[in-house]
Design an enzyme around this catalytic site. Structure first.
Site, PDB file in Angstrom:
ATOM      1  N   ASP A  10       0.847  -1.201   0.000  1.00  0.00           N
ATOM      2  CA  ASP A  10       0.000   0.000   0.000  1.00  0.00           C
ATOM      3  C   ASP A  10       0.883   1.252   0.000  1.00  0.00           C
ATOM      4  O   ASP A  10       0.608   2.235  -0.695  1.00  0.00           O
ATOM      5  CB  ASP A  10      -0.902  -0.001   1.242  1.00  0.00           C
ATOM      6  CG  ASP A  10      -1.606  -1.333   1.407  1.00  0.00           C
ATOM      7  OD1 ASP A  10      -2.483  -1.633   0.601  1.00  0.00           O
ATOM      8  OD2 ASP A  10      -1.245  -2.087   2.333  1.00  0.00           O
ATOM      9  N   HIS A  46      -4.547  -3.344   6.277  1.00  0.00           N
ATOM     10  CA  HIS A  46      -4.360  -3.618   4.847  1.00  0.00           C
ATOM     11  C   HIS A  46      -5.721  -4.039   4.287  1.00  0.00           C
ATOM     12  O   HIS A  46      -6.007  -5.227   4.127  1.00  0.00           O
ATOM     13  CB  HIS A  46      -3.308  -4.710   4.654  1.00  0.00           C
ATOM     14  CG  HIS A  46      -3.193  -5.162   3.220  1.00  0.00           C
ATOM     15  ND1 HIS A  46      -2.779  -4.338   2.202  1.00  0.00           N
ATOM     16  CD2 HIS A  46      -3.472  -6.353   2.629  1.00  0.00           C
ATOM     17  CE1 HIS A  46      -2.794  -4.995   1.060  1.00  0.00           C
ATOM     18  NE2 HIS A  46      -3.224  -6.221   1.291  1.00  0.00           N
TER      19      HIS A  46
HETATM   20  N1  LIG Z   1      -0.531  -8.181   2.400  1.00  0.00           N
HETATM   21  C1  LIG Z   1      -0.509  -7.939   1.102  1.00  0.00           C
HETATM   22  O1  LIG Z   1      -0.198  -6.807   0.675  1.00  0.00           O
HETATM   23  C2  LIG Z   1      -0.841  -9.017   0.098  1.00  0.00           C
HETATM   24  C3  LIG Z   1      -0.608  -8.796  -1.268  1.00  0.00           C
HETATM   25  C4  LIG Z   1      -0.934  -9.791  -2.186  1.00  0.00           C
HETATM   26  C5  LIG Z   1      -1.474 -10.996  -1.754  1.00  0.00           C
HETATM   27  N2  LIG Z   1      -1.679 -11.190  -0.419  1.00  0.00           N
HETATM   28  C6  LIG Z   1      -2.208 -12.463   0.086  1.00  0.00           C
HETATM   29  O2  LIG Z   1      -1.166 -13.445   0.065  1.00  0.00           O
HETATM   30  C7  LIG Z   1      -1.748 -14.749   0.064  1.00  0.00           C
HETATM   31  C8  LIG Z   1      -1.081 -15.634  -0.985  1.00  0.00           C
HETATM   32  O3  LIG Z   1      -1.351 -15.143  -2.279  1.00  0.00           O
HETATM   33  P1  LIG Z   1      -0.887 -15.960  -3.594  1.00  0.00           P
HETATM   34  O4  LIG Z   1      -1.331 -15.133  -4.745  1.00  0.00           O
HETATM   35  O5  LIG Z   1       0.529 -16.389  -3.493  1.00  0.00           O
HETATM   36  O6  LIG Z   1      -1.846 -17.229  -3.462  1.00  0.00           O
HETATM   37  P2  LIG Z   1      -1.666 -18.678  -4.136  1.00  0.00           P
HETATM   38  O7  LIG Z   1      -2.980 -19.357  -4.018  1.00  0.00           O
HETATM   39  O8  LIG Z   1      -1.015 -18.572  -5.481  1.00  0.00           O
HETATM   40  O9  LIG Z   1      -0.613 -19.367  -3.168  1.00  0.00           O
HETATM   41  C9  LIG Z   1      -0.897 -19.662  -1.860  1.00  0.00           C
HETATM   42  C10 LIG Z   1      -0.163 -20.941  -1.528  1.00  0.00           C
HETATM   43  O10 LIG Z   1      -0.328 -21.204  -0.149  1.00  0.00           O
HETATM   44  C11 LIG Z   1      -0.431 -22.576   0.018  1.00  0.00           C
HETATM   45  N3  LIG Z   1      -1.032 -22.868   1.327  1.00  0.00           N
HETATM   46  C12 LIG Z   1      -2.336 -22.890   1.681  1.00  0.00           C
HETATM   47  N4  LIG Z   1      -2.476 -23.236   2.955  1.00  0.00           N
HETATM   48  C13 LIG Z   1      -1.233 -23.414   3.454  1.00  0.00           C
HETATM   49  C14 LIG Z   1      -0.723 -23.802   4.704  1.00  0.00           C
HETATM   50  N5  LIG Z   1      -1.533 -24.078   5.743  1.00  0.00           N
HETATM   51  N6  LIG Z   1       0.610 -23.895   4.860  1.00  0.00           N
HETATM   52  C15 LIG Z   1       1.438 -23.633   3.825  1.00  0.00           C
HETATM   53  N7  LIG Z   1       1.012 -23.302   2.597  1.00  0.00           N
HETATM   54  C16 LIG Z   1      -0.305 -23.173   2.416  1.00  0.00           C
HETATM   55  C17 LIG Z   1      -1.262 -23.046  -1.179  1.00  0.00           C
HETATM   56  O11 LIG Z   1      -1.107 -24.440  -1.433  1.00  0.00           O
HETATM   57  C18 LIG Z   1      -0.703 -22.167  -2.286  1.00  0.00           C
HETATM   58  O12 LIG Z   1       0.363 -22.798  -2.971  1.00  0.00           O
HETATM   59  C19 LIG Z   1      -3.246 -14.520  -0.156  1.00  0.00           C
HETATM   60  O13 LIG Z   1      -3.918 -14.585   1.083  1.00  0.00           O
HETATM   61  C20 LIG Z   1      -3.311 -13.116  -0.719  1.00  0.00           C
HETATM   62  O14 LIG Z   1      -4.556 -12.500  -0.490  1.00  0.00           O
HETATM   63  C21 LIG Z   1      -1.371 -10.230   0.502  1.00  0.00           C
HETATM   64  O1  LIG Z   2      -6.170  -7.267  -2.736  1.00  0.00           O
HETATM   65  C1  LIG Z   2      -5.912  -8.440  -2.515  1.00  0.00           C
HETATM   66  O2  LIG Z   2      -6.749  -9.266  -2.160  1.00  0.00           O
HETATM   67  C2  LIG Z   2      -4.493  -8.898  -2.691  1.00  0.00           C
HETATM   68  C3  LIG Z   2      -3.554  -8.014  -1.961  1.00  0.00           C
HETATM   69  O3  LIG Z   2      -3.904  -7.843  -0.627  1.00  0.00           O
HETATM   70  C4  LIG Z   2      -3.333  -6.681  -2.652  1.00  0.00           C
HETATM   71  O4  LIG Z   2      -3.439  -5.649  -1.983  1.00  0.00           O
HETATM   72  O5  LIG Z   2      -3.016  -6.670  -3.860  1.00  0.00           O
END
Ligand SMILES: NC(=O)c1ccc[n+]([C@@H]2O[C@H](COP(=O)([O-])OP(=O)(O)OC[C@H]3O[C@@H](n4cnc5c(N)ncnc54)[C@H](O)[C@@H]3O)[C@@H](O)[C@H]2O)c1
Ligand SMILES: O=C(O)C[C@H](O)C(=O)O
Length: 327
Positions: free
Chosen positions: A159, A187
Site C-alpha cells: 500500500d 491492509h
Molecule cells: N498483504 C498484502 O499486501 C498481500 C498482497 C498480495 C497478496 N496477499 C495475500 O497473500 C496470500 C497468498 O497469495 P498468492 O497469490 O501467493 O496465493 P496462491 O494461491 O497462489 O498461493 C498460496 C499458496 O499457499 C499454500 N497454502 C495454503 N495453505 C497453506 C498452509 N496451511 N501452509 C502452507 N502453505 C499453504 C497453497 O497451497 C498455495 O500454494 C493470499 O492470502 C493473498 O490474499 C497479501
Molecule cells: O487485494 C488483494 O486481495 C491482494 C492483496 O492484498 C493486494 O493488496 O493486492
C-alpha cells in the site's frame, strides 16, 4: 562469508512465492553477503509443485543459497528460523473483501504461530502477507507467547509503495522524490493513506495537489488497488506483493534510509491513541534490526477520523477470531 541464516517461507509453491524465493536467494532481501537456507512450507497436495520450484532454485546456481528444506510440516519449516514470511493462504477473488478470507485462513496462522513459538529462533522476524494480513499476524502473535510480540509484523508496504507511485505520477516527479508517506491501519479498503507529512522533491505534498483529488481520487485508488489488480489480471497481485515483502524485510533487517520512513503493520503500543496490541499500520524507522514507530506526527481531524475507522475494523476482525486468540 557470513554464516547462513534460515528463512522460512510458507505457501512456497504459490504465485507470490514464485516471485519471492528467487529474489531472497539472490540476496535482495538480506544483502549480497548473507547466505540463506530456504525452509519452504506447503500443504501436502502441493509438495510436488514445490519440488519443481526447488529444482528451479537449484538450477539458478545462486552463490548465496546455502540449503533448502521442502516440507508440509510447520514444525520442520520453522525449526531455528531467523526470518519467516507467512504467505501461504487463500487469496480473494473478484467481489470479495480481504476480511471475507478470515474464516478460510485464520486457522493456518494459529497453527503456524504455535510452531514458531515451539521451534523458531527466539530472535525470529515474522512478516505476515496472507490476508487479512493484520489480523492473521495478530493470531500468529497471540499463539506464540514466548516470542516478543514486536517480532510479528504485517505487510502494509505494498500500500505504501502504491501511494508513493500514485503521488509521483500525479506530481510529475519520480519515486526517489517522494518521502514520508504513511498508510495508517489495516491492509484493507479502510486503510488511510496520509500524505499530510509527505514531501515531493522537498515540497509539501498537500501543497502540490488539491484536496478533491486527495479525497476522491488518491485515497480510493490506493485503497482499492488490490481489487483493481484482481479485476485486470484475474488473480491477485503477486510480483508487486513479493517486492513489498522483500522491501519490508530488507528495511527491518538492514535499516531504513536517513530522512525517510516506511509503513509497517506492527504491534501497537498505544501510539496515536490506537488500542494497544492491535497490529496496525504505522510509520516506522528501522535500525540495528529493530523498528520504532515515528512519534510526534501531527494529525488533523480528517486524519483522526480515518485512523479511528480503520482501527475499528481491526477490532471487529479481532473479535471475529477471538476463539483463536489465547489470552
Ligand atoms: N498483504 C498484502 O499486501 C498481500 C498482497 C498480495 C497478496 N496477499 C495475500 O497473500 C496470500 C497468498 O497469495 P498468492 O497469490 O501467493 O496465493 P496462491 O494461491 O497462489 O498461493 C498460496 C499458496 O499457499 C499454500 N497454502 C495454503 N495453505 C497453506 C498452509 N496451511 N501452509 C502452507 N502453505 C499453504 C497453497 O497451497 C498455495 O500454494 C493470499 O492470502 C493473498 O490474499 C497479501
Ligand atoms: O487485494 C488483494 O486481495 C491482494 C492483496 O492484498 C493486494 O493488496 O493486492
Amino acid at each position: 562469508m557470513k554464516a547462513p541464516v534460515r528463512v522460512a517461507v510458507t505457501g512456497a509453491a504459490g504465485q507470490i512465492s514464485y516471485s519471492l524465493l528467487f529474489r531472497i536467494a539472490a540476496g535482495e532481501m538480506l544483502g549480497k553477503d548473507q547466505p540463506v537456507i530456504l525452509q519452504m512450507l506447503e500443504i501436502t497436495p502441493a509438495l510436488n509443485a514445490l519440488k519443481g520450484v526447488a529444482m528451479e532454485l537449484d538450477d539458478c546456481a545462486f552463490p548465496l543459497l546455502a540449503g533448502m528444506v521442502c516440507t508440509d510440516d510447520p514444525n520442520v519449516a520453522f525449526k531455528d528460523a531467523d526470518y519467516a514470511l507467512l504467505v501461504g493462504a487463500r487469496p480473494r477473488g473478484p467481489g470479495m473483501e480481504r476480511k471475507d478470507l478470515l474464516e478460510a485462513n485464520a486457522a493456518i496462522f494459529s497453527v503456524q504461530g504455535k510452531a514458531i513459538n515451539d521451534h523458531a529462533s527466539r530472535d525470529i522476524k515474522v512478516l505476515v502477507v496472507g490476508n487479512p494480513a493484520n489480523t492473521n499476524a495478530l493470531i500468529a502473535q497471540r499463539n506464540a507467547p514466548d516470542i516478543d510480540p514486536r517480532q510479528f509484523t504485517a505487510m502494509m508496504r505494498l500500500d505504501h509503495n502504491r501511494a508513493m507511485s500514485q503521488l509521483a505520477e500525479k506530481t510529475g516527479k519520480t519515486i526517489n522524490d517522494v518521502k514520508n508517506v504513511i498508510i495508517w491501519g489495516n491492509h484493507s479498503a479502510t486503510q488511510y493513506p496520509d500524505i499530510h507529512n509527505t514531501t515531493v522533491d522537498g515540497a509539501d505534498a498537500m501543497g502540490l495537489i488539491d484536496q478533491a483529488w486527495y479525497e476522491n481520487d488518491f485515497i480510493p485508488t490506493v485503497q482499492q488497488r488490490g481489487a483493481a489488480i484482481i479485476e485486470a489480471r484475474g488473480a491477485s497481485s503477486a510480483a508487486s506483493a513479493a517486492n513489498a515483502a522483500i522491501f519490508h524485510m530488507r528495511d527491518w533487517a538492514l535499516g531504513t534510509p536517513e530522512g525517510d520512513y516506511v509503513t509497517m503493520g506492527v504491534y501497537s503500543d498505544g501510539s496515536y491513541g490506537i488500542e494497544e496490541g492491535l497490529i496496525y499500520g504505522y510509520p516506522c524507522t528501522c535500525k540495528d534490526g529493530d523498528w520504532t514507530i515515528v512519534q510526534g506526527i501531527e494529525t488533523n481531524e480528517f486524519s483522526r477520523e480515518k485512523m479511528a475507522a480503520t482501527e475499528n475494523e481491526l477490532k471487529e476482525e479481532r473479535d471475529a477470531v477471538k476463539d483463536l486468540l489465547p489470552a
